[in-house]
Design a protein around this motif. Structure first.
Motif, PDB file in Angstrom:
ATOM      1  N   ARG A 144       5.011  -1.905  27.174  1.00  0.00           N
ATOM      2  CA  ARG A 144       5.942  -2.883  26.418  1.00  0.00           C
ATOM      3  C   ARG A 144       5.108  -3.138  24.941  1.00  0.00           C
ATOM      4  O   ARG A 144       6.110  -3.230  23.968  1.00  0.00           O
ATOM      5  N   GLY A 145       4.053  -2.770  24.881  1.00  0.00           N
ATOM      6  CA  GLY A 145       3.564  -2.938  23.464  1.00  0.00           C
ATOM      7  C   GLY A 145       3.542  -1.586  22.842  1.00  0.00           C
ATOM      8  O   GLY A 145       3.196  -1.515  21.704  1.00  0.00           O
ATOM      9  N   GLN A 146       4.128  -0.644  23.256  1.00  0.00           N
ATOM     10  CA  GLN A 146       4.095   0.786  22.640  1.00  0.00           C
ATOM     11  C   GLN A 146       5.671   0.851  22.102  1.00  0.00           C
ATOM     12  O   GLN A 146       6.847   0.806  22.940  1.00  0.00           O
ATOM     13  N   GLU A 147       5.764   1.183  20.958  1.00  0.00           N
ATOM     14  CA  GLU A 147       7.105   1.436  20.370  1.00  0.00           C
ATOM     15  C   GLU A 147       7.693   2.926  20.551  1.00  0.00           C
ATOM     16  O   GLU A 147       7.972   3.743  19.634  1.00  0.00           O
ATOM     17  N   GLN A 148       7.878   3.412  21.994  1.00  0.00           N
ATOM     18  CA  GLN A 148       8.308   4.790  22.465  1.00  0.00           C
ATOM     19  C   GLN A 148       8.939   4.687  23.567  1.00  0.00           C
ATOM     20  O   GLN A 148       8.834   3.549  24.679  1.00  0.00           O
TER      21      GLN A 148
END
Length: 223
Positions: free
Chosen positions: A42-46
């Motif tokens: 959720r904290g990864q912009e992927q």
């Protein structure tokens, strides 16, 4: 879920190893494997593709179909994905095994962006099937922009040592996932429990997340 306790020590561990290609998370049922990985991603912009596996996916062709359908759904607005020809396949054939690997690696190389693939419930796969070999070969062949998250209640039937040497693997096990005293106190912060009561619960449950949930539900109902 709004009442999830942030597992900062585990999230920090994943952050320190975010360059790894393979993340192996093993632990008993209801130990927080999926919650941890979901919180991290959720904290990864992927983009991430999450696959919940069943015994049917023990054959590599079924697993291939799960992956390819998920990829098409995830990237359905990208023109290059729409144009890719998907080969006709037959269950269990060795020729299709390599053709499917080639198809997936071609797709990954054309994405032009990182991708996370989560294979959840790996323990559902039959070790006599071909999917474990398929996953191992897929990890070896795919470009470095693709990361794999392997979630299982048991050790998957793959050469993990080889993956660790060649691909970079970080492993989190049942002991790592067990709640610490501070995390257990945070879990019961909304109750009137004292530290001694929390310590007793931790000892009884051995930090098992599922056990903490059962105790919490029991306490809630008693009030």
């Amino acid at each position: 879920m709004p009442d999830i306790v942030p597992r900062q020590r585990l999230l920090a561990l994943l952050d320190r190893h975010e360059s790894c290609r393979v993340f192996l998370v093993t632990g008993q049922a209801a130990q927080g494997k999926s919650t941890l990985v979901a919180s991290f991603l959720r904290g990864q912009e992927q983009p991430s593709l999450w696959c919940h596996l069943t015994a049917e996916a023990s054959d590599h062709t079924r697993l291939f179909e799960t992956l390819i359908n998920g990829i098409h759904e995830l990237f359905k607005d990208q023109e290059q994905i729409q144009k890719i020809h998907i080969p006709q396949t037959t269950l269990g054939t060795r020729e299709d095994f390599f053709r499917q690997i080639e198809t997936l690696t071609m797709i990954f190389s054309q994405l032009g962006s990182p991708l996370n693939i989560v294979l959840d419930d790996l323990e559902s796969l039959d070790e006599r099937g071909s999917s474990f070999s398929f996953v191992e070969r897929l990890i070896q062949e795919t470009p470095g922009s693709v990361r794999f998250f392997l979630l299982s209640r048991t050790q998957p039937g793959m050469n993990l040592q080889q993956l660790k040497i060649k691909q970079g693997l970080i492993a989190i096990n049942n002991e790592d996932l067990a709640f610490t005293l501070d995390e257990t106190r945070a879990f019961f912060r909304a109750t009137a429990m004292g530290i001694k009561e929390v310590e007793k619960i931790l000892i009884i449950t051995e930090g098992w997340a599922g056990g903490l949930i059962l105790v919490s539900e029991s306490v809630r109902r008693s009030h």
